[in-house]
Structure formats: structure tokens, C-alpha cells
Scaffold this motif. Structure first.
Motif, mmCIF file in Angstrom:
data_model
loop_
_atom_site.group_PDB
_atom_site.id
_atom_site.type_symbol
_atom_site.label_atom_id
_atom_site.label_comp_id
_atom_site.label_asym_id
_atom_site.label_seq_id
_atom_site.Cartn_x
_atom_site.Cartn_y
_atom_site.Cartn_z
ATOM 1 N N VAL A 74 82.359 23.222 142.702
ATOM 2 C CA VAL A 74 81.173 24.049 142.901
ATOM 3 C C VAL A 74 81.533 25.479 143.270
ATOM 4 N N GLN A 75 82.734 25.672 143.823
ATOM 5 C CA GLN A 75 83.187 27.031 144.141
ATOM 6 C C GLN A 75 84.699 27.095 144.051
ATOM 7 N N GLU A 76 85.164 28.260 143.663
ATOM 8 C CA GLU A 76 86.593 28.555 143.689
ATOM 9 C C GLU A 76 86.748 29.884 144.408
ATOM 10 N N ARG A 77 87.625 29.909 145.399
ATOM 11 C CA ARG A 77 87.821 31.132 146.192
ATOM 12 C C ARG A 77 89.304 31.440 146.318
ATOM 13 N N LEU A 78 89.595 32.697 146.604
ATOM 14 C CA LEU A 78 90.942 33.123 146.946
ATOM 15 C C LEU A 78 90.890 33.561 148.397
ATOM 16 N N ILE A 79 91.565 32.808 149.265
ATOM 17 C CA ILE A 79 91.560 33.105 150.699
ATOM 18 C C ILE A 79 93.007 33.305 151.144
ATOM 19 N N ASP A 80 93.331 34.521 151.543
ATOM 20 C CA ASP A 80 94.683 34.854 152.001
ATOM 21 C C ASP A 80 95.741 34.379 151.009
ATOM 22 N N ALA A 81 95.555 34.665 149.741
ATOM 23 C CA ALA A 81 96.466 34.326 148.644
ATOM 24 C C ALA A 81 96.539 32.826 148.357
ATOM 25 N N HIS A 82 95.632 32.043 148.898
ATOM 26 C CA HIS A 82 95.560 30.608 148.616
ATOM 27 C C HIS A 82 94.369 30.340 147.701
ATOM 28 N N ARG A 83 94.577 29.501 146.702
ATOM 29 C CA ARG A 83 93.489 29.098 145.810
ATOM 30 C C ARG A 83 92.756 27.927 146.462
ATOM 31 N N VAL A 84 91.483 28.130 146.731
ATOM 32 C CA VAL A 84 90.666 27.131 147.419
ATOM 33 C C VAL A 84 89.574 26.653 146.462
ATOM 34 N N LEU A 98 84.572 18.228 149.269
ATOM 35 C CA LEU A 98 85.997 18.117 149.527
ATOM 36 C C LEU A 98 86.605 19.500 149.385
ATOM 37 N N LEU A 99 87.666 19.737 150.112
ATOM 38 C CA LEU A 99 88.326 21.034 150.132
ATOM 39 C C LEU A 99 89.756 20.864 149.651
ATOM 40 N N LEU A 100 90.122 21.602 148.619
ATOM 41 C CA LEU A 100 91.490 21.591 148.118
ATOM 42 C C LEU A 100 92.066 22.986 148.274
ATOM 43 N N THR A 121 82.451 28.401 155.502
ATOM 44 C CA THR A 121 82.703 29.836 155.344
ATOM 45 C C THR A 121 84.204 30.054 155.194
ATOM 46 N N ASP A 122 84.589 31.242 154.767
ATOM 47 C CA ASP A 122 86.019 31.561 154.656
ATOM 48 C C ASP A 122 86.715 31.424 156.006
ATOM 49 N N GLY A 123 86.072 31.862 157.080
ATOM 50 C CA GLY A 123 86.664 31.760 158.416
ATOM 51 C C GLY A 123 86.893 30.317 158.829
ATOM 52 N N GLU A 124 85.939 29.453 158.533
ATOM 53 C CA GLU A 124 86.089 28.031 158.858
ATOM 54 C C GLU A 124 87.213 27.402 158.043
ATOM 55 N N ILE A 125 87.325 27.812 156.783
ATOM 56 C CA ILE A 125 88.404 27.296 155.940
ATOM 57 C C ILE A 125 89.749 27.769 156.464
ATOM 58 N N THR A 164 95.110 24.551 161.221
ATOM 59 C CA THR A 164 95.339 23.275 161.911
ATOM 60 C C THR A 164 96.116 22.290 161.057
ATOM 61 N N ARG A 165 96.082 22.454 159.741
ATOM 62 C CA ARG A 165 96.812 21.553 158.828
ATOM 63 C C ARG A 165 98.154 22.135 158.403
ATOM 64 N N GLY A 166 98.497 23.320 158.913
ATOM 65 C CA GLY A 166 99.773 23.949 158.563
ATOM 66 C C GLY A 166 99.832 24.491 157.141
ATOM 67 N N LEU A 167 98.678 24.854 156.587
ATOM 68 C CA LEU A 167 98.631 25.355 155.211
ATOM 69 C C LEU A 167 98.476 26.869 155.156
ATOM 70 N N ASP A 168 98.613 27.557 156.266
ATOM 71 C CA ASP A 168 98.430 29.017 156.242
ATOM 72 C C ASP A 168 99.703 29.746 155.936
#
Length: 62
Positions: free
Chosen positions: A5-15, A29-31, A48-52, A58-62
Motif C-alpha cells: 500500500v506504500q513504499e517509502r525511503l527512510i534514512d536510505a532504507h527501502r520501507v 506488515l512492515l518490511l 509515521t516515518d518517526g514511528e518506523i 529497536t530491531r537494530g535495522l538503523d
């Protein structure tokens, strides 16, 4: 049936935010970079982007 339903680019990560529709109802679901983030419980709403960013930290994906 799942659909993106959405594709975003957050801090160089494809969400990708995927709608997960099942008999019990639908959720999201969030990938992040192809990795499912906390697939045990679908999200009840689109974050929101901030929540993501918070989940990614917290998952070590940053």
C-alpha cells in the motif's frame, strides 16, 4: 491476500507497508530492506516515518 500500500525511503532504507488481509480482519506488515519487522502481530494502522525509525532502532535495522 497481501498487497503493497506504500513504499517509502527512510534514512536510505527501502520501507514497504503491506496490507495483510485475513479472515480475522486486516492489518499492516512492515518490511525494511526486504526484512519483515515484527511479523508476529500485524500493525493496526500505517505508522509515521518517526514511528518506523523507532522500530528500526529497536530491531537494530538503523
Amino acid at each position: 491476500m497481501d498487497r503493497v500500500v506504500q513504499e517509502r525511503l527512510i534514512d536510505a532504507h527501502r520501507v514497504l507497508i503491506v496490507e495483510d488481509a485475513e479472515d480475522e480482519g486486516s492489518g499492516y506488515l512492515l518490511l525494511v530492506d526486504g526484512v519483515l519487522v515484527d511479523g508476529s502481530e500485524p500493525l493496526s494502522r500505517i505508522l509515521t516515518d518517526g514511528e518506523i525509525r523507532g522500530l528500526m532502532r529497536t530491531r537494530g535495522l538503523d
